[in-house]
Every structure is written in structure tokens, then in C-alpha cells.
Design an enzyme around this catalytic site. Structure first.
Site, short mmCIF file in Angstrom:
data_model
loop_
_atom_site.label_atom_id
_atom_site.label_comp_id
_atom_site.label_asym_id
_atom_site.label_seq_id
_atom_site.Cartn_x
_atom_site.Cartn_y
_atom_site.Cartn_z
N ASP A 193 0.81 -1.21 0.00
CA ASP A 193 0.00 0.00 0.00
C ASP A 193 0.85 1.26 0.00
O ASP A 193 0.37 2.34 -0.34
CB ASP A 193 -0.92 -0.02 1.23
CG ASP A 193 -1.95 1.09 1.19
OD1 ASP A 193 -2.64 1.21 0.17
OD2 ASP A 193 -2.06 1.84 2.17
N MET A 274 -8.00 5.73 2.91
CA MET A 274 -8.13 6.91 2.04
C MET A 274 -6.88 7.16 1.21
O MET A 274 -6.86 8.10 0.41
CB MET A 274 -8.41 8.15 2.91
CG MET A 274 -9.73 8.13 3.64
SD MET A 274 -11.14 8.08 2.50
CE MET A 274 -10.92 9.61 1.60
N ARG A 275 -5.84 6.34 1.38
CA ARG A 275 -4.62 6.59 0.64
C ARG A 275 -4.86 6.50 -0.88
O ARG A 275 -4.26 7.24 -1.66
CB ARG A 275 -3.51 5.63 1.07
CG ARG A 275 -2.19 5.91 0.37
CD ARG A 275 -1.05 5.07 0.92
NE ARG A 275 -0.59 5.57 2.21
CZ ARG A 275 -0.65 4.89 3.34
NH1 ARG A 275 -1.15 3.67 3.35
NH2 ARG A 275 -0.20 5.40 4.46
N ALA A 276 -5.72 5.57 -1.31
CA ALA A 276 -5.98 5.42 -2.74
C ALA A 276 -6.56 6.69 -3.34
O ALA A 276 -6.19 7.11 -4.45
CB ALA A 276 -6.93 4.24 -2.97
#
Length: 685
Positions: A193, A274-276
């Protein structure tokens, strides 16, 4: 210094080149993970990128590459006064898979810190990579403790080295680029990720493209400097385009409508966290700047999703990577319709405007942009079917299946995986870091001390003080400080967990071939494979049926490959149990020579029956005792079912010197395990 292969001379691999260039335009994208088969220019492209990166202004003499315009106030070489500094090329720092922790984060001179009170610090690779590229080849094989350090540095933008009260901190912001071959194992989800983008690469099947690749490579090998000179103009043009895109980037507008498309797309693919969303927004902005536009459009969002989401939507290690492009187009279309902008639907045929220049090579017809493959394993006959159409399941493994050989049934699907009980190797090992069995490791709880055999890495402070205390008067101690000599230093011994070689020996004979039974057996082995993936083990697979045994999968870190072989496993025929155990013995013997420190766990999945040949039961018992005589840790998964049970698997476990568990007991939440836990709790009370 050798001349790198020119970036613009790379043939095809558009996604790979675009992913790297977007990170060059906007390092905030977060790096790129390159997945693909060997020999596909992964490392070549990464090393070539450094030549395109703009030069970096640094404080003269600073080992930590401080920016002269805003020097780090906590820099170990500081403090620095703001100034003009000097310029140097951006660095590409390679992290070897077998690097030590000290090599990565740097090392403190503990002896000088104790005796002189000075912070004598030697920077590591994280300091060298600051404001440059940190490249990890075969990143999926990186040891867990190094992965943890990378995660910390990537999250905080700084590296901390702390030992016995002595602390050093320095900035460590870098572009993280990793390459890997999925056949050799997958990445931990936490590190996966951390990569902003991921690209899949494969060798082109087009003859013209392959010819051009070979022609350019031979020309480069014959005269690297001359070959690079022929591509100098293209390299300069691409470098100027990167600089222009960087200058344009702050002016690119990311409208609310585009943000809603990004959020709707991430929600549609059920990505975690929420990184995406953030990475997609940064990637779409970089795509617009790369195309020379000041506004992000739907095509940028689509291309950003194809780069930022495939590695974030995977639900377990056995899912194939990739993104359903039809679903992506539907999500973008729905988001646009909600805004009343249905006329701005993305073009499903391609991103448009985002592909970097070829530099004069042949046209790329898209041969390298195929979807993800199936891992290189061809399905066997009937692979993936739950049963043979039109045929009643009799529960016997001796009836031939349509199109199959005598006594052989088509493969059946594995049952639903479940969380398994912890299986471990007894004793204390010294193998590679992992999460299965107890071992002496570089990380873990401190259990004692010893004299250092080489460089001191983990100081045991109390033991060092105890060793030095009796000699203080003889050494002329007069003040409060402790007089410490090299012979006083003590290395801390620590206990953690290691990864093991888990060798599965699976009975695929007729006695196991009942459809529901074999499905449950495969589900159990699949569950154990998932457990091995999470515990960072190597796995191997031996199967036996008919007249002999075979190594279906040599020991490997690729749990995906083992799962694929298991799914396509046919059943039927006699039960050469001894042959399976002897084949496993051969595999373990070779592995002990290759990796003596990695201990093995033998997992035999069978009902214990043995047929074929002269006295097969006695032969299987002797084969089991052969493993026991060599101290191989073993577990027998008893697959026997029905009201009448012969207990043959339990006898095999005794011959192996191991233990036996039933399929039900293998579950971590089994009733038998619950009863044992309750009983133990009652005794403790």
C-alpha cells in the site's frame, strides 16, 4: 562509472515508463511498484530514470543532502545557514535484499558514545537516498525488519536511530521504486500500500518489437557511450518536458467534479482507507501536467485509477491482480451522470495524452498492455469445476472420469479457506526472520547477552556495565564517567520468530477422491498456504497417487504458485504413501544443503492408508521413522472420515515423531480447541 542505458531507447513498456515519469514530475505520488516476469527491462528502466531527474541543490559537505534554501534544523551535520549550496545529480540508491539494518539506517559508534559521550554516526542508505530514488530490486524478498524500517521512513519522511538513550534523526524523503517477480512471492500488504502506483510488465509477443529490443541491446553492449550519444537529443527533450511539467504542476486545477469521480471510483472498488483517493488525485494532477494541461479531465482520472488501484483492491494473496476496466468505466460514468456531465464520459479505448515518446522506435501496437495473466500456470482438464456434469458422485476414486485416465477424477475446487491453528517447529532456530517458530533473531525480546563476534549491533547496557565495573580502579577512573573498553561490550541476544520451510505432502489417491472430501482437504491445505504466506514461510508441494510421488512444486516463496498447483491437482489410483514420504525426504535433504539455517515443517495430509507393492504399510512406517531419525518436525492432518476409523494417520504421526490433527481440529475456532482453552483457563483459575 558505466554509462546507463538511455530511458528513451526502451522499446514498448508504456505503462512502466509512464509510471516512472509521473513520479519524476510529482514525487508526492509515492513511488511505483513494477511487477513482471524476468527479463522485461524493469531494472534497466529504473536505473535510466536517474539520468532524467533534475539536479538537486544541497548544502556543501552535508552527508544528508540538506536543501540550502531550507536546511533541516535537526540535521546531524548541522546546524546549517541558509545559502546557495551546490548542485549535484539526483542519486539512485539500491537497497540489496540481504542488507543489514545498520546498512539501511546507519550505525552509531556505541563505544565512543559510552566512553566519550559523542554521537559518532555513519549514515546509511536512507540518508544517501534523501531527495533521490531508493530502488529495491526483488522487493518481495526483503526481510521483514527492513520492510518495517522502510514503512516508518516512508510514513514520517525521516529516519530514527535510537540505541540505549543515544538518538539520531535525519530527513529521509525519497522516491521508492521496487521491482519484483510475482512467481517468487508477494509483498506484505502494508508495504504494497506504500507504493503509490503499480504497473505490470511482460515481454512483447510481437516479432518486430522483440527484434528491435535485441538490436538496441546489442548496439548498447558493443558501445555504451556511442549508443547513449545517439539518444542524447531524445533524452534532453524528455528531461526538458519533465522540468516543464514540474513547473506547470502547481497551476493544475483539480475540480470538485473530478474529486467526486475519484472518490466514487475508490468506493466502487472497495479499497481500504483513504490513501488510494489521495494517490489518485496526485496522479491525475501529474498526468494533466505531463500532457501540458492546467485542468484535470476524466481521462486523467481513468488512467490514474489503472495505475493506483490494482494493488489496493486485492482481498487475499490468491486473488489475481488487476482492475475490471468495464467496472471502472461504469463507475466514472455514474459519477459524471450524478453531476449532470454525462457528455464527458471517458474513452474506454485508452487514456490519451499520457504515453511518453518512443524516441524513434517501432510503433507499439499494445502487445504489452494486455491484462494480467494467470500466473503462468495452465489449468488442468476441468479446472475450476465443482464436479463432472451428468455424473453422480459415488464417493469412490476408482471410477474413470470422462476424458480422464483409468482411476482418475478431474480436479475439484478447494473448499472455503479458514483460519488455522498455529503449527510450529519445536526448539529455537536461527533461520530467516518470519512469524512461525521461535528463533534467535536481530529483533524481538532480549533474553541475555554475549561477547560480540563481529561489529556490535545491539548493546546490552546492563551486561556491559557489569563487565566494566570491576576494572574501574585499575583503569584509573577518577571522575563520574565509566571507563569502557572494547572487551567490556556485550551483544544483546534476542528471541523472535523465524520463517520455516513448510513442505506439504498431499495424498491424491482414490481413497481421498470423494468429491466433498477432496474439496475439504484442498480447502484445509489452501488455509495452511494462506497461513504460510502470512508467516513469511517458503512452501513446497509433494503429491502421491497411482504408483509414485512427484514434486508438484519445489520449495519457493510463491504461495500463489502452490495454490495454483493445488487447484489443478487430479485424484485417483492407489496410495503409495511410502513413495510420498521418501520424495519429501529427498526434497528436504537438498533444501538443508541450500539453506542450512531454515528449519522445515513437514505437513502430511492423508487418511493414513497405504496400498500397492509388497507390505506398503510397513514400508510407509519405515519411511516415517527415517524422517523422525533426522529430527524433522512433522504434523499429520488426518483426513479419515466415517463412523468406522482405523486410526492409521495417528500411527503414521507416531512413526514420524510428530502429532496428528483432524480437519476439524485444524481450525483455529474448532470446538475441540475451545474446550482445551476453557479447560486450561479453569485450571489457571
Amino acid at each position: 562509472m558505466s554509462t546507463p542505458y538511455p530511458f528513451t531507447a526502451i522499446v514498448g513498456q508504456d505503462d512502466l515508463r509512464l509510471g516512472l515519469l509521473l513520479n519524476a514530475v510529482s514525487p508526492a505520488v509515492g513511488g511505483v511498484l513494477v511487477r513482471g516476469e524476468k527479463g522485461t527491462a524493469k531494472s534497466t528502466a529504473v536505473r535510466a530514470l536517474a539520468a532524467l531527474m533534475p539536479e538537486v541543490a544541497v548544502v556543501a559537505g552535508c552527508r544528508f543532502s540538506c536543501d540550502p534554501g531550507a536546511p533541516d534544523p535537526a540535521c546531524p551535520d548541522g546546524p546549517h545557514e541558509a545559502g546557495t549550496g551546490v548542485s549535484r545529480p539526483a542519486r539512485t540508491v539500491e537497497l540489496p535484499v540481504g542488507a543489514s539494518e545498520d546498512r539501511l539506517v546507519g550505525a552509531l559508534d556505541i563505544e565512543r558514545a559510552l566512553s566519550e559521550g559523542v554521537k559518532a554516526f555513519e549514515p546509511g542508505l536512507l540518508a544517501d537516498a534523501h531527495r533521490g530514488i531508493l530502488y529495491v530490486d526483488e522487493v518481495n524478498l526483503l526481510h521483514d525488519h527492513l520492510v518495517d524500517l522502510l514503512l516508518d521512513a516512508a510514513a514520517m519522511g525521516a529516519s530514527y536511530v535510537e540505541r540505549e538513550g543515544v538518538s539520531v534523526r535525519h530527513a529521509a524523503r525519497f522516491l521508492l521504486v521496487g521491482t519484483m517477480n510475482p512467481e517468487e512471492g508477494e509483498l506484505r500488504p502494508q508495504l504494497l500500500d506504500r507504493f503509490g502506483l503499480t504497473v505490470e510488465v511482460a515481454a512483447s509477443r510481437e516479432t518486430d518489437l522483440r527484434v528491435e529490443v535485441v538490436r538496441r541491446r546489442l548496439a548498447y553492449d558493443d558501445d555504451p557511450a556511442g549508443f547513449a550519444a545517439r539518444w542524447a537529443d531524445e533524452e534532453a527533450a524528455l528531461r526538458e518536458r519533465i522540468v516543464a511539467a514540474r513547473a506547470l504542476l502547481p497551476r493544475v486545477v483539480l475540480g470538485d467534479g473530478v474529486l467526486r469521480q475519484i472518490a466514487a471510483t475508490c468506493a466502487a472498488f472497495e479499497v481500504d482507507g483513504m490513501r488510494a483517493d489521495i494517490v489518485m488525485a496526485r496522479t491525475a494532477t501529474a498526468l494533466a501536467a505531463w500532457a501540458g494541461r492546467e485542468e484535470v479531465v476524466a481521462d486523467d482520472v481513468r488512467q490514474a485509477a489503472l495505475l493506483a488501484l490494482p494493488h489496493r483492491r486485492r482481498r487475499n494473496p490468491f486473488d489475481a491482480p488487476g482492475l475490471d476496466e468495464d467496472k471502472l468505466d461504469d463507475a466514472l460514468r455514474d459519477a459524471a451522470d450524478d453531476q449532470g456531465e454525462g457528455d464527458d464520459d471517458p474513452d474506454p479505448d485508452g487514456p490519451g495524452g499520457g504515453v511518453p515518446p518512443q524516441g524513434g522506435g517501432p510503433d507499439d501496437d499494445g502487445a504489452d498492455s494486455d491484462g494480467p495473466d494467470d500466473g503462468g500456470t495452465e489449468p488442468g482438464p476441468g479446472d475450476g469445476s465443482a464436479g463432472t456434469p451428468g455424473r453422480e458422485d459415488t464417493g469412490s476414486g476408482d471410477a474413470p472420469a470422462p476424458g480422464g485416465g483409468a482411476g482418475e477424477q478431474q480436479p475439484v475446487r478447494a473448499g472455503e479457506p479458514f483460519r488455522t491453528k498455529m503449527l510450529s517447529v519445536p526448539g529455537l532456530g536461527e533461520g530467516a526472520a518470519g512469524r512461525r517458530s521461535r528463533a534467535r533473531t536481530q529483533h524481538g525480546r532480549t533474553t541475555g547477552s554475549r561477547r560480540p563476534e563481529g561489529a556490535l549491533t545491539k548493546l546490552h547496557l546492563a551486561a556491559t556495565v557489569q563487565a566494566a565495573a570491576p576494572h574501574q580502579r585499575a583503569r584509573g577512573r577518577s571522575g563520574r564517567g565509566l571507563v569502557v573498553r572494547r572487551d567490556d561490550l556485550r551483544q544483546a541476544t534476542r528471541e523472535g520468530r523465524e520463517g520455516n520451510l513448510v513442505l506439504f505432502v498431499v495424498d491424491a489417491s482414490g481413497s481421498m477422491a470423494a468429491r466433498q472430501r477432496m474439496s475439504a482437504v484442498k480447502g484445509a491445505v489452501m488455509s495452511l498456504l494462506l497461513d504460510a504466506y502470512q508467516r513469511r514461510d517458503k512452501v513446497g508441494l509433494v503429491t502421491f497417487r497411482g504408483k509414485d510421488a512427484e514434486v508438484a512444486l519445489p520449495p519457493t516463496s510463491s504461495v500463489d504458485a502452490a495454490a495454483a498447483r493445488l487447484e489443478s491437482l487430479p485424484t485417483g489410483g492407489r496410495t503409495p504413501l511410502a513413495a510420498g514420504l521418501l520424495k519429501a525426504h529427498d526434497v528436504l535433504r537438498v533444501e538443508r544443503l541450500r539453506d542450512p539455517s531454515r528449519r522445515a515443517l513437514l505437513v502430511v495430509v492423508t487418511d493414513g492408508r497405504a496400498t500397492g507393492g509388497v507390505d506398503p504399510v510397513a514400508l510407509a512406517a519405515r519411511a516415517g521413522r527415517l524422517h523422525a531419525s533426522e529430527g524433522t518436525a512433522s504434523v499429520v492432518v488426518d483426513c479419515e472420515s466415517g463412523f468406522v476409523r482405523l486410526g492409521l494417520a495417528a500411527q503414521l504421526a507416531r512413526d514420524l515423531g510428530g502429532s496428528a490433527v483432524t480437519l476439524d481440529e485444524l481450525r483455529a475456532d474448532s470446538i475441540a480447541g475451545l474446550v482445551k482453552d476453557i479447560t486450561a483457563a479453569g485450571r489457571a483459575a
